[in-house]
Design an enzyme around this catalytic site. Structure first.
Site, PDB file in Angstrom:
ATOM      1  N   LYS A   1       6.365 116.582 -49.395  1.00  0.00           N
ATOM      2  CA  LYS A   1       5.166 115.914 -49.933  1.00  0.00           C
ATOM      3  C   LYS A   1       5.652 114.836 -50.892  1.00  0.00           C
ATOM      4  CE  LYS A   1       0.583 116.990 -51.804  1.00  0.00           C
ATOM      5  NZ  LYS A   1      -0.238 116.416 -50.751  1.00  0.00           N
TER       6      LYS A   1
HETATM    7  N1  PPE Z   1      -1.610 116.770 -44.950  1.00  0.00           N
HETATM    8  C1  PPE Z   1      -1.483 115.792 -45.880  1.00  0.00           C
HETATM    9  C2  PPE Z   1      -0.928 114.504 -45.438  1.00  0.00           C
HETATM   10  C3  PPE Z   1      -1.878 116.022 -47.190  1.00  0.00           C
HETATM   11  O1  PPE Z   1      -1.743 115.053 -48.094  1.00  0.00           O
HETATM   12  C4  PPE Z   1      -2.432 117.267 -47.552  1.00  0.00           C
HETATM   13  C5  PPE Z   1      -2.870 117.522 -48.955  1.00  0.00           C
HETATM   14  C6  PPE Z   1      -2.550 118.262 -46.558  1.00  0.00           C
HETATM   15  C7  PPE Z   1      -2.126 117.978 -45.278  1.00  0.00           C
HETATM   16  C8  PPE Z   1      -3.076 119.627 -46.871  1.00  0.00           C
HETATM   17  O2  PPE Z   1      -2.134 120.380 -47.632  1.00  0.00           O
HETATM   18  P1  PPE Z   1      -2.579 121.516 -48.660  1.00  0.00           P
HETATM   19  O3  PPE Z   1      -3.240 120.824 -49.803  1.00  0.00           O
HETATM   20  O4  PPE Z   1      -1.327 122.201 -49.027  1.00  0.00           O
HETATM   21  O5  PPE Z   1      -3.516 122.394 -47.927  1.00  0.00           O
HETATM   22  N2  PPE Z   1      -3.287 116.398 -49.681  1.00  0.00           N
HETATM   23  C9  PPE Z   1      -3.359 116.445 -51.124  1.00  0.00           C
HETATM   24  C10 PPE Z   1      -3.465 115.069 -51.741  1.00  0.00           C
HETATM   25  C11 PPE Z   1      -4.683 114.325 -51.414  1.00  0.00           C
HETATM   26  C12 PPE Z   1      -4.797 113.025 -52.202  1.00  0.00           C
HETATM   27  O6  PPE Z   1      -5.633 112.208 -51.788  1.00  0.00           O
HETATM   28  O7  PPE Z   1      -4.133 112.846 -53.227  1.00  0.00           O
HETATM   29  C13 PPE Z   1      -4.423 117.413 -51.598  1.00  0.00           C
HETATM   30  O8  PPE Z   1      -5.297 117.806 -50.833  1.00  0.00           O
HETATM   31  O9  PPE Z   1      -4.358 117.798 -52.744  1.00  0.00           O
END
Ligand code: PPE
Length: 309
Positions: free
Chosen positions: A160
């Protein structure tokens, strides 16, 4: 959008500092080369008081993201977990969106990060519904993006990293420019990957299907929670490569993410999904997920870390 509270404190390299003091130099490495890794974590106002959802898993993922980029975080997992708890406490919040970030700071310029210190910040924000207040119940209209997600030998999707969000911005801005709330990106091979900030689930013939880790996705912690909940509710969940056209003929579609939680998708490229409303399986899974977060359903996996014990 996240709301800034400029009266809030920010945890910065081990100290609580005022919002306005939490700054970086313009010659900071991360600003020039994207060298940051971060997390998004929610703290929920449960029946038993505020509690952080899957804190350890998020901080562990932060360390994994850093490891992929040879970045040494000068704190332990336990210290950063405690920082997350303390930032909620000091700001007197019942619920929050926590944003831990580790980045290469001010040292010298040049791609090689040698001699740049790794700095760590944890901020607490207010972040309501990611894709709008109605999205959770009604669903969102999305398009398939003309931008693909990155291949893992280009930019590793399992990390990330801030730099991955340049790709996310392309997806998001294109969707917005064309009147959609979000875009779904394909893999470089043309199969389904994920949204700009969410993982994707599809329901087809009673089965729940989601792309596997090698589909250039972030290993979402909400994704993992939803797989666990869906199996507990008796559904078959498969991780499979999904061809684009399956989106259009799916019975139900939904996004998952910390910010997005569980958000139904009601159309893709203006083609209605199912009845064009939140589907019954999505609703059942959502109810169970939110039930755990409010404390109405037992937290049997130990996902919630209480702020006050
Ligand atoms: N894919 C991506 C690309 C992504 O950024 C997130 C979270 C997810 C999947 C889902 O992951 P999880 O939160 O572990 O379930 N995106 C984060 C950031 C968003 C933003 O705009 O800043 C979030 O949801 O916190």
């Amino acid at each position: 959008m996240a709301e800034f509270n400029e009266n809030a404190k920010i945890w910065y390299d081990g100290k609580m500092v005022d919002w306005k003091e939490a700054t970086v130099h313009v010659m900071c490495h991360a600003l020039h080369y994207g060298s940051s890794v971060f997390e998004g974590i929610r703290c929920y106002d449960t029946k038993k008081g505020p509690a952080i959802f899957r804190l350890h898993d998020h901080i562990k993922r932060l360390f994994n993201s850093a490891k992929i980029y040879r970045m040494e975080i000068p704190f332990t997992i336990e210290q950063l977990e405690q920082a997350c708890i303390n930032i909620v406490k000091i700001n007197n919040m019942r619920s929050a969106y926590l944003r831990p970030i580790a980045f290469r700071g001010y040292g010298r310029l040049g791609v090689d990060p040698k001699d740049t210190p790794v700095q760590v910040v944890v901020a607490a924000l207010d972040w309501g519904k990611y894709l709008g207040d109605e999205a959770i119940n009604i669903g969102v209209d999305v398009r398939v993006s003309s931008w693909n997600r990155m291949q893992s030998n280009t930019l590793p999707a399992m990390a990330k990293a801030g730099s991955n969000y340049m790709n996310s911005q392309l997806i998001k801005m294109e969707a917005a420019a064309d009147g959609y709330l979000e875009g779904i990106a394909l893999t470089p091979q043309g199969l389904i990957s994920e949204g700009s900030g969410e993982n994707l689930f599809l329901i087809y013939g009673g089965k729940i299907i989601t792309p596997p880790l090698f589909a250039s996705i972030l290993p979402g912690i909400t994704r993992d929670s939803i797989i666990t909940i869906a199996r507990e509710l008796g559904y078959v969940v498969e991780e499979q490569m999904i061809p684009r056209e399956m989106l259009y003929i799916a019975d139900e579609l939904f996004f998952t993410g910390t910010a997005a939680e569980v958000t139904p998708i009601k159309s893709v490229d203006r083609i209605l999904i199912g009845t064009g409303k939140r589907g019954p399986i999505t609703e059942r899974i959502q109810k169970h997920f939110f039930g755990i977060l409010t404390g109405d359903i037992e937290d049997k996996y130990g996902w919630l870390t209480p702020i006050y014990v």
